[in-house]
Enzyme design. Sequence first.
Site, PDB file in Angstrom:
ATOM      1  N   GLN A   1      -1.427   3.185  -5.471  1.00  0.00           N
ATOM      2  CA  GLN A   1      -2.778   3.629  -5.130  1.00  0.00           C
ATOM      3  C   GLN A   1      -3.802   3.322  -6.215  1.00  0.00           C
ATOM      4  O   GLN A   1      -4.945   2.982  -5.915  1.00  0.00           O
ATOM      5  CB  GLN A   1      -2.777   5.129  -4.826  1.00  0.00           C
ATOM      6  CG  GLN A   1      -2.228   5.469  -3.448  1.00  0.00           C
ATOM      7  CD  GLN A   1      -2.283   6.954  -3.161  1.00  0.00           C
ATOM      8  OE1 GLN A   1      -2.451   7.773  -4.066  1.00  0.00           O
ATOM      9  NE2 GLN A   1      -2.117   7.316  -1.905  1.00  0.00           N
TER      10      GLN A   1
ATOM     11  N   ARG B   1       0.846  -1.200   0.000  1.00  0.00           N
ATOM     12  CA  ARG B   1       0.000   0.000   0.000  1.00  0.00           C
ATOM     13  C   ARG B   1       0.880   1.250   0.000  1.00  0.00           C
ATOM     14  O   ARG B   1       1.010   1.960   0.982  1.00  0.00           O
ATOM     15  CB  ARG B   1      -0.969  -0.053   1.171  1.00  0.00           C
ATOM     16  CG  ARG B   1      -1.784  -1.330   1.152  1.00  0.00           C
ATOM     17  CD  ARG B   1      -2.855  -1.378   2.204  1.00  0.00           C
ATOM     18  NE  ARG B   1      -4.083  -0.758   1.729  1.00  0.00           N
ATOM     19  CZ  ARG B   1      -5.228  -0.781   2.407  1.00  0.00           C
ATOM     20  NH1 ARG B   1      -5.292  -1.362   3.577  1.00  0.00           N
ATOM     21  NH2 ARG B   1      -6.311  -0.206   1.926  1.00  0.00           N
TER      22      ARG B   1
ATOM     23  N   TYR C   1      -1.179  -1.357   6.879  1.00  0.00           N
ATOM     24  CA  TYR C   1      -2.041  -2.341   7.525  1.00  0.00           C
ATOM     25  C   TYR C   1      -1.963  -2.191   9.043  1.00  0.00           C
ATOM     26  O   TYR C   1      -1.011  -1.649   9.589  1.00  0.00           O
ATOM     27  CB  TYR C   1      -1.619  -3.767   7.145  1.00  0.00           C
ATOM     28  CG  TYR C   1      -1.752  -4.070   5.676  1.00  0.00           C
ATOM     29  CD1 TYR C   1      -2.961  -4.437   5.123  1.00  0.00           C
ATOM     30  CD2 TYR C   1      -0.639  -3.980   4.824  1.00  0.00           C
ATOM     31  CE1 TYR C   1      -3.080  -4.723   3.769  1.00  0.00           C
ATOM     32  CE2 TYR C   1      -0.751  -4.259   3.465  1.00  0.00           C
ATOM     33  CZ  TYR C   1      -1.970  -4.631   2.946  1.00  0.00           C
ATOM     34  OH  TYR C   1      -2.081  -4.901   1.618  1.00  0.00           O
TER      35      TYR C   1
ATOM     36  N   SER D   1      -8.665  -0.507  -0.884  1.00  0.00           N
ATOM     37  CA  SER D   1      -9.147   0.848  -0.616  1.00  0.00           C
ATOM     38  C   SER D   1     -10.402   1.174  -1.419  1.00  0.00           C
ATOM     39  O   SER D   1     -11.362   1.743  -0.882  1.00  0.00           O
ATOM     40  CB  SER D   1      -8.056   1.875  -0.922  1.00  0.00           C
ATOM     41  OG  SER D   1      -6.999   1.770   0.017  1.00  0.00           O
TER      42      SER D   1
ATOM     43  N   ASP E   1      -5.064  -0.255  -5.778  1.00  0.00           N
ATOM     44  CA  ASP E   1      -5.410  -0.649  -4.412  1.00  0.00           C
ATOM     45  C   ASP E   1      -6.883  -1.056  -4.323  1.00  0.00           C
ATOM     46  O   ASP E   1      -7.756  -0.242  -4.008  1.00  0.00           O
ATOM     47  CB  ASP E   1      -5.100   0.503  -3.456  1.00  0.00           C
ATOM     48  CG  ASP E   1      -5.225   0.102  -1.991  1.00  0.00           C
ATOM     49  OD1 ASP E   1      -5.702  -1.011  -1.721  1.00  0.00           O
ATOM     50  OD2 ASP E   1      -4.852   0.913  -1.121  1.00  0.00           O
TER      51      ASP E   1
END
Length: 376
Positions: free
Chosen positions: A125, A120, A226, A131, A128
Amino acid sequence: MIAGILKEKNGETRVSLVPEVVKQLQQMSVTVWVEQGAGDNAFYNDDAYVQAGAQVKTAAEILAGADMILTLQPPSPELTAQIPSGKIIAGILQPLYRVHEVEDWAAKNITAFSLDTIPRTTRAQTMDVLSSQANIAGYKAVLLAAYSYSRYFPMFMTAAGSIAPAKVLILGAGVAGLQAIATARRLGAVVEVFDTRPAVKEEVMSLGAKFVEVEGAADASAAGGYAVEQSETYKQQQQQRIAESIAKADIVITTAQIPGKAAPVLVSNDMLDRMRSGAVIVDIAAATGGNTSATKNNETVHYKGVTIIGNSNLPATMPADASKLYAKNLFNFLKLILTKEGGLHLNFEDDIVKGACITHNGEIVNDRVKGMMQPA
């Protein structure tokens, strides 16, 4: 390269590719085969895929002829048995919870990429999936709570009297938690938030919520975004502070998970006993055990007047947008492992490719997964 999309099973409404992304893959010389009806539950019909350039095939034809199988949920053991040796699979494979299935993929010489193990980082991004899907989960968790709650969320002043705003407690200020804060505040609730990472305090406060601090949290800065295990002393302090807040809460949204481990139980029976009748808990971590002692996955439990909704698949309740976001994440990842001519190019010097690859050339190659394996 031929990429195949199978229809998801077990009530999953999302689909791994949408027609818009099919067009983009074609520009990379990737042919897309779609199982008949694969996108129906996400409101992408077969005609839309055909117009985008895909071919509609049966599941058997896709399994036999596609080079790469694109999925969302992990393949079942039965499906894995049908995947020919040497294929590529990519999806949210949850390898930290499926060690024995990972061994099966390696034994069949399947190259498996799991997008939920991508580091991450800022560069990752756009890939991801955790997310993009958690954002939806946080939003829907609050709407589900509001629908199930017997009172208003906002404050109302009427001729018949005043209604106090709902008090919302959110456990975990990751992507899901932050979206839950924003949604609850838009609905007019007063929001308090717990998280083991002091660094999120500023984000929480910027959304109009109160951040409840517990001293002594373990450093999570090296965990790649995390959550990490906490000390017993910290857990005791955390439990005490949560108990104080939960006794006043009308709505609780729980989101706390630790990759590869059972979700931490943050709400005990004693805490539930102290909650007001009519309160609602939505537990997003239900699939890994849940954050309350009474959570049951995919069930609604009534505990002494408190409604506990266990649902870890809230993104599937918004399948059109959830599928679109997932497909974009997947496409951005595929650009790393495919050439412009549609060929496979694996650069294991790339931390994203290395982090996502679980099995390759008949071996388990992912360090985190190997760390989960029991000694022989």
